[in-house]
Design an enzyme around this catalytic site. Structure first.
Site, PDB file in Angstrom:
ATOM      1  N   ASP A  14       0.813  -1.229   0.000  1.00  0.00           N
ATOM      2  CA  ASP A  14       0.000   0.000   0.000  1.00  0.00           C
ATOM      3  C   ASP A  14       0.840   1.269   0.000  1.00  0.00           C
ATOM      4  OD1 ASP A  14      -2.208  -1.688   0.138  1.00  0.00           O
ATOM      5  OD2 ASP A  14      -2.196  -1.673   2.327  1.00  0.00           O
ATOM      6  N   LYS A  17       1.822   2.005  -5.169  1.00  0.00           N
ATOM      7  CA  LYS A  17       2.360   1.444  -6.412  1.00  0.00           C
ATOM      8  C   LYS A  17       1.458   1.755  -7.597  1.00  0.00           C
ATOM      9  CE  LYS A  17       2.359  -2.581  -4.344  1.00  0.00           C
ATOM     10  NZ  LYS A  17       2.178  -2.188  -2.939  1.00  0.00           N
ATOM     11  N   LYS A  19      -0.554   4.150  -8.228  1.00  0.00           N
ATOM     12  CA  LYS A  19      -0.499   5.519  -8.746  1.00  0.00           C
ATOM     13  C   LYS A  19       0.707   5.708  -9.678  1.00  0.00           C
ATOM     14  CE  LYS A  19       0.476  10.192  -7.541  1.00  0.00           C
ATOM     15  NZ  LYS A  19       0.844  11.140  -6.492  1.00  0.00           N
ATOM     16  N   GLY A  41      -4.551  -4.385  -3.739  1.00  0.00           N
ATOM     17  CA  GLY A  41      -5.534  -3.338  -4.020  1.00  0.00           C
ATOM     18  C   GLY A  41      -4.757  -2.103  -4.418  1.00  0.00           C
ATOM     19  N   HIS A  42      -4.769  -1.777  -5.693  1.00  0.00           N
ATOM     20  CA  HIS A  42      -3.967  -0.663  -6.199  1.00  0.00           C
ATOM     21  C   HIS A  42      -4.897   0.455  -6.652  1.00  0.00           C
ATOM     22  CE1 HIS A  42      -0.486  -3.670  -7.170  1.00  0.00           C
ATOM     23  NE2 HIS A  42      -0.779  -3.614  -5.897  1.00  0.00           N
TER      24      HIS A  42
HETATM   25  P1  GDP Z   1      -0.715   0.230  -3.576  1.00  0.00           P
HETATM   26  O1  GDP Z   1      -1.322  -1.023  -3.080  1.00  0.00           O
HETATM   27  O2  GDP Z   1       0.757   0.297  -3.325  1.00  0.00           O
HETATM   28  O3  GDP Z   1      -1.047   0.539  -5.009  1.00  0.00           O
HETATM   29  O4  GDP Z   1      -1.356   1.419  -2.698  1.00  0.00           O
HETATM   30  P2  GDP Z   1      -2.904   1.556  -2.272  1.00  0.00           P
HETATM   31  O5  GDP Z   1      -3.681   2.001  -3.450  1.00  0.00           O
HETATM   32  O6  GDP Z   1      -3.361   0.357  -1.549  1.00  0.00           O
HETATM   33  O7  GDP Z   1      -2.798   2.692  -1.168  1.00  0.00           O
HETATM   34  C1  GDP Z   1      -2.223   3.943  -1.450  1.00  0.00           C
HETATM   35  C2  GDP Z   1      -3.285   5.025  -1.148  1.00  0.00           C
HETATM   36  O8  GDP Z   1      -2.662   6.286  -1.107  1.00  0.00           O
HETATM   37  C3  GDP Z   1      -4.339   5.136  -2.234  1.00  0.00           C
HETATM   38  O9  GDP Z   1      -5.558   5.531  -1.638  1.00  0.00           O
HETATM   39  C4  GDP Z   1      -3.802   6.231  -3.147  1.00  0.00           C
HETATM   40  O10 GDP Z   1      -4.831   6.912  -3.847  1.00  0.00           O
HETATM   41  C5  GDP Z   1      -3.148   7.135  -2.140  1.00  0.00           C
HETATM   42  N1  GDP Z   1      -1.969   7.865  -2.610  1.00  0.00           N
HETATM   43  C6  GDP Z   1      -0.984   7.450  -3.454  1.00  0.00           C
HETATM   44  N2  GDP Z   1      -0.008   8.379  -3.537  1.00  0.00           N
HETATM   45  C7  GDP Z   1      -0.381   9.400  -2.724  1.00  0.00           C
HETATM   46  C8  GDP Z   1       0.232  10.638  -2.353  1.00  0.00           C
HETATM   47  O11 GDP Z   1       1.331  10.988  -2.775  1.00  0.00           O
HETATM   48  N3  GDP Z   1      -0.461  11.426  -1.452  1.00  0.00           N
HETATM   49  C9  GDP Z   1      -1.670  11.060  -0.953  1.00  0.00           C
HETATM   50  N4  GDP Z   1      -2.256  11.883  -0.080  1.00  0.00           N
HETATM   51  N5  GDP Z   1      -2.264   9.907  -1.285  1.00  0.00           N
HETATM   52  C10 GDP Z   1      -1.631   9.081  -2.141  1.00  0.00           C
HETATM   53  P1  IMO Z   2      -0.863  -4.289  -2.231  1.00  0.00           P
HETATM   54  O1  IMO Z   2      -0.412  -4.860  -3.556  1.00  0.00           O
HETATM   55  C1  IMO Z   2      -0.873  -4.622   2.090  1.00  0.00           C
HETATM   56  C2  IMO Z   2      -0.777  -8.638   3.792  1.00  0.00           C
HETATM   57  C3  IMO Z   2      -2.005  -9.038   4.587  1.00  0.00           C
HETATM   58  C4  IMO Z   2      -1.372  -9.983   5.586  1.00  0.00           C
HETATM   59  C5  IMO Z   2      -0.312 -10.703   4.752  1.00  0.00           C
HETATM   60  C6  IMO Z   2      -0.769 -12.037   4.171  1.00  0.00           C
HETATM   61  O2  IMO Z   2      -2.133  -3.553  -2.284  1.00  0.00           O
HETATM   62  O3  IMO Z   2       0.256  -3.513  -1.605  1.00  0.00           O
HETATM   63  P2  IMO Z   2      -2.420 -12.731   2.205  1.00  0.00           P
HETATM   64  O4  IMO Z   2      -3.875 -12.432   2.012  1.00  0.00           O
HETATM   65  O5  IMO Z   2      -1.553 -12.278   1.087  1.00  0.00           O
HETATM   66  O6  IMO Z   2      -2.167 -14.157   2.582  1.00  0.00           O
HETATM   67  O7  IMO Z   2      -2.024 -11.876   3.519  1.00  0.00           O
HETATM   68  O8  IMO Z   2       0.009  -9.817   3.698  1.00  0.00           O
HETATM   69  N1  IMO Z   2      -1.048  -8.171   2.410  1.00  0.00           N
HETATM   70  C7  IMO Z   2      -1.015  -6.889   2.043  1.00  0.00           C
HETATM   71  N2  IMO Z   2      -0.857  -5.779   2.776  1.00  0.00           N
HETATM   72  N3  IMO Z   2      -0.997  -4.525   0.755  1.00  0.00           N
HETATM   73  C8  IMO Z   2      -1.140  -5.642   0.004  1.00  0.00           C
HETATM   74  O9  IMO Z   2      -1.142  -5.597  -1.350  1.00  0.00           O
HETATM   75  C9  IMO Z   2      -1.199  -6.886   0.643  1.00  0.00           C
HETATM   76  N4  IMO Z   2      -1.353  -8.167   0.208  1.00  0.00           N
HETATM   77  C10 IMO Z   2      -1.237  -8.934   1.303  1.00  0.00           C
HETATM   78  O10 IMO Z   2      -2.605  -7.933   5.203  1.00  0.00           O
HETATM   79  O11 IMO Z   2      -0.705  -9.251   6.584  1.00  0.00           O
HETATM   80 MG    MG Z   3      -2.842  -1.675  -1.797  1.00  0.00          MG
END
Ligand code: GDP
Ligand code: IMO
Ligand code: MG
Length: 398
Positions: A14, A17, A19, A41-42
């Site tokens: 999270d 990535k 973005k 979840g991206h």
């Molecule tokens: P990922 O799994 O690495 O793709 O990240 P997620 O989407 O799960 O979580 C990142 C969250 O931060 C999302 O809600 C994005 O919209 C938000 N986000 C990404 N870059 C920025 C940033 O530079 N500033 C802020 N405020 N939010 C961001």
């Molecule tokens: P993105 O790609 C954050 C974490 C779960 C748990 C552990 C194992 O959005 O960054 P799993 O369901 O894979 O067996 O869970 O890994 N986890 C993540 N945490 N971002 C993710 O994906 C994750 N995918 C798995 O919360 O701790």
């Molecule tokens: Mg994510």
């Protein structure tokens, strides 16, 4: 010339990535996922809309980008189609641009039941998984009873294997899995999935030979990697740079650039160690300012200061060339910012100015610049871009 590029999380996921994948994808022909499944979840925010990608590669918002779901992934086929449908309902044509590896493993709904059961059995030591069935599907794969997407072609064989596997899991775990119902859910989507299946390994290598550019979209992150992460609080696949090669059948020589994504602080969902965790009011402030709730499970994310030691480890092990620091804007207003280094904690003075509209590094408040430059030194990699907001445009390129 644009080089084939890998994007990887350097913390516990999270980091943002999705973005950066979206921001860079316009310069690439293909975006490919090598590992994981719907545990990812991206999020992308573009033109006032929010899109969340789970299994489809982010980057498919551009009309001509091809999305590859590689051999190293685990795929819940009905979920994948639902994801395609949701994107198409917003007016995008997606299905004709998706290619699924014949060697990817089918993740059945029964894998989710097993996931829940195993967590229950672990009690206080539970991993805190996303309950998407990821671990059990990879377990079947490693036990050599997994079922690959290419096996959709022979229904009789498929039926026999689903029955065998449900019996096996019912006997070992005391579950009540219904093989007929599980098979039916797959048969219901079979006709639609068949045209999307190819040997993505051969196809991808041919495309690369023809000069097409590939963006490899990492899921999860370094410290969730089954080998390099905080085992056993990890996911069940190789999400570090080597996983890109095995998960897509692409040789290291085709990877030109590795970009690590690092939040300006740290978050984690699920269990496991977290050295810099702020289990207090300050942590709640960061959670609120950063909207730190899971994109897949909606769980509140644990929050804490940046741990430069763990990011440094990711830089070394993945050969990271450059870093995208995300969510610097979330630290705005904190009087003091702390970072864990190999010599203990270091404190930095904060800033109060809104930085979300800034697009040039030199225009950031001096304390924000100092923070970025000091972190760069600590992690040993160039911070080449900085996120200052969730929107596609909210990015400072250095
Ligand atoms: P990922 O799994 O690495 O793709 O990240 P997620 O989407 O799960 O979580 C990142 C969250 O931060 C999302 O809600 C994005 O919209 C938000 N986000 C990404 N870059 C920025 C940033 O530079 N500033 C802020 N405020 N939010 C961001
Ligand atoms: P993105 O790609 C954050 C974490 C779960 C748990 C552990 C194992 O959005 O960054 P799993 O369901 O894979 O067996 O869970 O890994 N986890 C993540 N945490 N971002 C993710 O994906 C994750 N995918 C798995 O919360 O701790
Ligand atoms: Mg994510």
């Amino acid at each position: 010339m644009t080089k084939n590029t890998v994007i990887l999380g350097t913390q516990w996921g999270d980091e943002g990535k999705g973005k950066l994948v979206d921001a860079l994808a316009k310069d690439f022909d293909i975006v490919a996922r090598s590992t994981g499944g719907s545990n990812a979840g991206h999020t992308i925010v573009a033109d006032g809309r929010e899109y969340v990608f789970h299994l489809l590669p982010s980057g498919m918002l551009y009309p001509d980008t091809i999305g590859v779901v590689g051999n190293g992934t685990v795929v819940n086929l009905p979920s994948l189609l639902a994801e395609i449908d949701e994107l198409e309902s917003s007016g995008l044509s997606v299905e004709s641009r998706v290619k699924i590896s014949d060697r990817a493993h089918i993740l059945f709904d029964y894998h989710k039941e097993i996931d829940a059961k195993l967590e229950e059995l672990k009690g206080g030591d539970k991993v805190g998984t996303t309950k998407q069935g990821i671990g059990p599907c990879y377990t079947d794969k490693a036990m050599r009873i997994g079922i690959q997407v290419g096996e959709l072609k022979d229904v009789d064989e498929l039926r026999a294997k689903v029955e065998r596997n449900c019996n096996f899991h019912n006997n070992t775990l005391g579950l009540n899995l219904d093989a007929d119902a599980e098979l039916q859910k797959i048969l219901d989507v079979r006709e639609r999935v068949l045209p999307l299946i190819i040997d993505t390994r051969i196809w991808l290598n041919e495309e690369i030979a023809n000069g097409k550019r590939v963006l490899f979209e990492g899921a999860q992150a370094h410290h969730l990697d089954i080998d390099h992460g905080t085992y056993p609080y990890v996911t069940s696949s190789a999400v570090t740079v080597g996983g890109v090669c095995t998960g897509l059948g692409v040789a290291p020589k085709h990877i030109g650039n590795v970009i690590g994504i690092m939040k300006a602080y740290t978050t984690r969902v699920g269990g496991g160690p977290f050295a810099t965790e702020l289990d207090n009011e300050l942590g709640e402030t960061i959670r609120a300012n950063g909207h730190e709730y899971g994109a897949t499970t909606k769980r509140p994310r644990r929050t804490g200061w940046l741990d430069a030691v763990m990011v440094r480890e990711s830089v070394i092990i993945n050969g990271i060339d450059e870093i995208n620091m995300t969510k610097l804007d979330v630290l705005t207003g904190l009087p003091q910012i702390r970072v864990l280094t190999s010599d203990g904690y270091k404190d930095f003075e904060g800033w109060t100015e809104d930085i979300s509209k800034i697009r040039e590094f030199e225009e950031l408040p001096i304390n924000a610049q100092r923070y970025v430059l000091a972190v760069e030194e600590m992690i040993g990699a160039k911070i080449s871009s900085i996120g200052v907001g969730a929107d596609r445009e909210a990015l400072i390129m250095r």
